[in-house]
Design a protein around this motif. Structure first.
Motif, PDB file in Angstrom:
ATOM      1  N   PRO A 186       0.845  -1.202   0.000  1.00 25.85           N
ATOM      2  CA  PRO A 186       0.000   0.000   0.000  1.00 25.85           C
ATOM      3  C   PRO A 186       0.877   1.248   0.000  1.00 25.85           C
ATOM      4  CG  PRO A 186      -0.807  -1.598   1.605  1.00 25.85           C
ATOM      5  CD  PRO A 186       0.508  -2.118   1.109  1.00 25.85           C
ATOM      6  N   ASP A 187       0.431   2.282  -0.688  1.00 27.03           N
ATOM      7  CA  ASP A 187       1.240   3.490  -0.794  1.00 27.03           C
ATOM      8  C   ASP A 187       1.447   4.146   0.565  1.00 27.03           C
ATOM      9  OD1 ASP A 187       2.621   5.489  -2.441  1.00 27.03           O
ATOM     10  OD2 ASP A 187       0.995   6.828  -1.808  1.00 27.03           O
ATOM     11  N   ARG A 188       0.455   4.016   1.455  1.00 24.48           N
ATOM     12  CA  ARG A 188       0.563   4.599   2.786  1.00 24.48           C
ATOM     13  C   ARG A 188       0.396   3.472   3.805  1.00 24.48           C
ATOM     14  NH1 ARG A 188       0.443   9.980   1.604  1.00 24.48           N
ATOM     15  NH2 ARG A 188       0.422  10.630   3.774  1.00 24.48           N
ATOM     16  N   LEU A 189       1.517   3.042   4.355  1.00 27.30           N
ATOM     17  CA  LEU A 189       1.512   1.901   5.271  1.00 27.30           C
ATOM     18  C   LEU A 189       1.069   2.273   6.682  1.00 27.30           C
ATOM     19  CD1 LEU A 189       4.787   0.177   4.054  1.00 27.30           C
ATOM     20  CD2 LEU A 189       2.516  -0.858   4.040  1.00 27.30           C
ATOM     21  N   GLY A 190       0.946   3.565   6.963  1.00 31.76           N
ATOM     22  CA  GLY A 190       0.421   4.006   8.243  1.00 31.76           C
ATOM     23  C   GLY A 190       1.342   3.750   9.411  1.00 31.76           C
ATOM     24  N   LEU A 191       0.748   3.578  10.586  1.00 24.41           N
ATOM     25  CA  LEU A 191       1.526   3.314  11.797  1.00 24.41           C
ATOM     26  C   LEU A 191       2.247   1.970  11.650  1.00 24.41           C
ATOM     27  CD1 LEU A 191       2.276   4.069  14.729  1.00 24.41           C
ATOM     28  CD2 LEU A 191       0.222   2.815  15.450  1.00 24.41           C
ATOM     29  N   TYR A 192       3.552   1.962  11.963  1.00 20.18           N
ATOM     30  CA  TYR A 192       4.396   0.803  11.668  1.00 20.18           C
ATOM     31  C   TYR A 192       5.240   0.476  12.900  1.00 20.18           C
ATOM     32  CZ  TYR A 192       7.670  -1.986   8.722  1.00 20.18           C
ATOM     33  OH  TYR A 192       8.443  -2.980   8.164  1.00 20.18           O
ATOM     34  N   PRO A 193       4.673  -0.231  13.895  1.00 17.86           N
ATOM     35  CA  PRO A 193       5.473  -0.607  15.060  1.00 17.86           C
ATOM     36  C   PRO A 193       6.506  -1.679  14.719  1.00 17.86           C
ATOM     37  CG  PRO A 193       3.121  -0.632  15.554  1.00 17.86           C
ATOM     38  CD  PRO A 193       3.253  -0.559  14.072  1.00 17.86           C
ATOM     39  N   VAL A 194       7.716  -1.499  15.210  1.00 20.67           N
ATOM     40  CA  VAL A 194       8.795  -2.480  15.075  1.00 20.67           C
ATOM     41  C   VAL A 194       8.940  -3.137  16.446  1.00 20.67           C
ATOM     42  CG1 VAL A 194      11.235  -2.824  14.541  1.00 20.67           C
ATOM     43  CG2 VAL A 194       9.898  -1.114  13.280  1.00 20.67           C
ATOM     44  N   LEU A 195       8.707  -4.458  16.500  1.00 22.50           N
ATOM     45  CA  LEU A 195       8.458  -5.120  17.771  1.00 22.50           C
ATOM     46  C   LEU A 195       9.439  -6.265  18.035  1.00 22.50           C
ATOM     47  CD1 LEU A 195       4.620  -5.165  17.254  1.00 22.50           C
ATOM     48  CD2 LEU A 195       5.898  -3.615  18.748  1.00 22.50           C
ATOM     49  N   PRO A 196       9.719  -6.541  19.318  1.00 20.14           N
ATOM     50  CA  PRO A 196      10.777  -7.503  19.664  1.00 20.14           C
ATOM     51  C   PRO A 196      10.332  -8.956  19.753  1.00 20.14           C
ATOM     52  CG  PRO A 196       9.998  -6.431  21.651  1.00 20.14           C
ATOM     53  CD  PRO A 196       9.256  -5.795  20.508  1.00 20.14           C
ATOM     54  N   SER A 197       9.040  -9.231  19.731  1.00 17.57           N
ATOM     55  CA  SER A 197       8.598 -10.611  19.939  1.00 17.57           C
ATOM     56  C   SER A 197       7.258 -10.853  19.270  1.00 17.57           C
ATOM     57  CB  SER A 197       8.470 -10.908  21.439  1.00 17.57           C
ATOM     58  OG  SER A 197       7.384 -10.174  21.986  1.00 17.57           O
ATOM     59  N   ALA A 198       6.939 -12.147  19.098  1.00 20.09           N
ATOM     60  CA  ALA A 198       5.640 -12.523  18.542  1.00 20.09           C
ATOM     61  C   ALA A 198       4.508 -12.107  19.487  1.00 20.09           C
ATOM     62  CB  ALA A 198       5.610 -14.027  18.291  1.00 20.09           C
ATOM     63  N   GLU A 199       4.763 -12.163  20.771  1.00 18.31           N
ATOM     64  CA  GLU A 199       3.743 -11.730  21.728  1.00 18.31           C
ATOM     65  C   GLU A 199       3.367 -10.271  21.494  1.00 18.31           C
ATOM     66  OE1 GLU A 199       3.034 -11.297  26.566  1.00 18.31           O
ATOM     67  OE2 GLU A 199       4.892 -12.173  25.789  1.00 18.31           O
ATOM     68  N   GLN A 242       6.479  -4.996  12.160  1.00 19.54           N
ATOM     69  CA  GLN A 242       7.724  -5.705  11.852  1.00 19.54           C
ATOM     70  C   GLN A 242       8.205  -6.434  13.099  1.00 19.54           C
ATOM     71  OE1 GLN A 242      12.321  -4.354  11.201  1.00 19.54           O
ATOM     72  NE2 GLN A 242      10.836  -3.253   9.941  1.00 19.54           N
ATOM     73  N   LEU A 243       8.617  -7.678  12.892  1.00 15.99           N
ATOM     74  CA  LEU A 243       9.272  -8.421  13.960  1.00 15.99           C
ATOM     75  C   LEU A 243      10.775  -8.234  13.829  1.00 15.99           C
ATOM     76  CD1 LEU A 243       9.223 -10.523  16.323  1.00 15.99           C
ATOM     77  CD2 LEU A 243       9.489 -12.291  14.550  1.00 15.99           C
ATOM     78  N   ARG A 244      11.380  -7.608  14.835  1.00 17.52           N
ATOM     79  CA  ARG A 244      12.834  -7.485  14.900  1.00 17.52           C
ATOM     80  C   ARG A 244      13.298  -8.312  16.094  1.00 17.52           C
ATOM     81  NH1 ARG A 244      15.107  -1.665  15.973  1.00 17.52           N
ATOM     82  NH2 ARG A 244      14.615  -1.240  13.783  1.00 17.52           N
ATOM     83  N   ARG A 245      13.523  -9.584  15.823  1.00 13.50           N
ATOM     84  CA  ARG A 245      13.866 -10.526  16.896  1.00 13.50           C
ATOM     85  C   ARG A 245      15.371 -10.636  17.017  1.00 13.50           C
ATOM     86  NH1 ARG A 245      11.664 -12.317  21.529  1.00 13.50           N
ATOM     87  NH2 ARG A 245      12.279 -14.459  22.051  1.00 13.50           N
ATOM     88  N   LYS A 246      15.896 -10.294  18.192  1.00 13.03           N
ATOM     89  CA  LYS A 246      17.331 -10.371  18.446  1.00 13.03           C
ATOM     90  C   LYS A 246      17.609 -11.638  19.242  1.00 13.03           C
ATOM     91  CE  LYS A 246      17.809  -5.330  18.450  1.00 13.03           C
ATOM     92  NZ  LYS A 246      18.252  -4.134  19.221  1.00 13.03           N
ATOM     93  N   THR A 247      18.057 -12.684  18.534  1.00 11.17           N
ATOM     94  CA  THR A 247      18.330 -13.958  19.178  1.00 11.17           C
ATOM     95  C   THR A 247      19.362 -14.717  18.368  1.00 11.17           C
ATOM     96  OG1 THR A 247      17.365 -16.051  19.940  1.00 11.17           O
ATOM     97  CG2 THR A 247      16.434 -15.092  17.940  1.00 11.17           C
TER      98      THR A 247
END
Length: 357
Positions: free
Chosen positions: A156-169, A183-188
């Motif tokens: 979509p041209d406007r993806l809106g609010l885009y939280p980048v999160l550390p876990s599936a929970e 977005q899942l940014r998992r550091k493991t």
């Protein structure tokens, strides 16, 4: 803002200084340059770290020490600096060196100032707002591998609010609150944990018909059938972009200035992330913060060409001025994960995007 009474060119070049002054006067207010670069039209006896030595003949060469070298001939300009190489191709005006001095004075790094200088056209200094915003005048980044055939699926041209999160929970919690891009940014370093977290996040994305991106781990994202993957500039050199495209995943790429934007666009990604807009503590950034003025110029150049995401240090207070630049999405981390009331924070942020439409 004046370039006069400074050693901008060596040997001194009054005509170039005059043109550079006229160009700089039309570029607006920018923070003072952190480095006083000197553009050397001849080889100085003792090159310095803040020298840019310009060669216009193919046979010229020099042991420049700590100085940067610009080779400009045959429709190509290559900047060599600190072991890095930035190669650009295209046409440029006779005033490009004067424009380079002006953009360096706006506190752009040499590779970004060079990109802007090559996009400059003679006579632009007569415009009220002379900033280069015509994409057709910008150079191309040279020596890149071919983009994947067929490119990547669109976002979509406007993806809106885009939280980048550390876990599936966290992904599940935020999607349950109505967010549709995350977005899942998992550091493991645990492969089993990574596989489980990605699979669980992808499942949540499917339940909510959401745009779920996986940060960095493109192989695992392909295996899990994720909506998309987000990569940094350095990952483009190592990731199999063809495999990502064949699997039908969207691709988001991080950028930190004009040169990297042009480099990323070559691969026809699904979106570009522009940042870091502000200082951030969530990861080590390779470049200094871009700020709102630069973000607005990036949006002016690229809006309608590719979906854009502002990223880096964006909190609740910063969101309104970020959205005022016209960017269609903004990534957040602590504004959600460190909020005392997650639901209230997400609702407030979502309302900011709703009022933008």
């Amino acid at each position: 803002m004046s370039l006069l009474n400074r050693e901008v060119f060596w040997p001194p070049a009054d005509e170039l200084i005059e043109v550079a002054e006229r160009i700089r006067a039309r570029l607006g207010e920018w923070p003072a340059a952190e480095t006083r670069w000197r553009i050397c039209l001849a080889i100085p006896e003792t090159p310095k770290a803040d020298d840019l030595i310009v060669f216009t003949e193919p046979e010229q060469t020099i042991a420049a020490g700590d100085a940067a070298v610009l080779e400009a001939h045959d429709g190509r300009v290559t900047l060599h600096r600190g072991g890095e190489r930035f190669a650009l191709e295209g046409e440029w005006s006779d005033d490009w060196l004067a424009a380079l001095a002006a953009f360096l004075d706006c506190n752009f790094e040499p590779h970004d100032a060079l990109t802007l200088a090559l996009a400059w056209r003679s006579g632009d200094e007569n415009k009220d707002d002379a900033w280069p915003v015509d994409f057709a005048t910008f150079p191309r980044v040279a020596d890149l591998p071919p983009a994947p055939e067929g490119g990547f699926p669109a976002c979509p041209d406007r993806l809106g609010l885009y939280p980048v999160l550390p876990s599936a929970e966290w992904v599940e919690r935020v999607l349950d609150l109505g967010v549709r891009t995350t977005q899942l940014r998992r550091k493991t370093t645990d492969p089993a944990d990574l596989k489980n977290e990605i699979a669980r996040s992808v499942a949540a994305g499917r339940r909510h018909d959401a745009q779920l991106f996986i940060n960095d781990h493109w192989r695992e994202a392909i295996e899990a059938g994720a909506y998309g993957v987000h990569l940094g500039q350095e990952d483009v050199q190592t990731a199999d972009l063809n495999a990502i495209a064949r699997a039908g995943l969207r691709l988001g790429l991080s950028t930190h200035g004009y040169y990297e934007m042009l480099r990323a666009l070559h691969f026809r990604p699904s979106y570009l992330a522009l940042g870091a807009v502000f200082p951030t503590t969530t990861k080590v950034m390779p470049t200094k913060p871009q700020g709102l003025a630069r973000l607005a110029r990036y949006v002016q150049l690229l809006s309608g060409r590719v979906p854009l995401v502002g990223i880096g240090g964006i909190d609740m207070k910063a969101m309104p001025p970020v959205l005022a630049t016209g960017v269609g999405s903004a990534a957040v981390v602590r504004a959600v994960t460190e909020a005392s009331d997650t639901a209230a924070a997400v609702s407030t942020l979502q309302q900011m995007f709703s009022s933008q439409r």
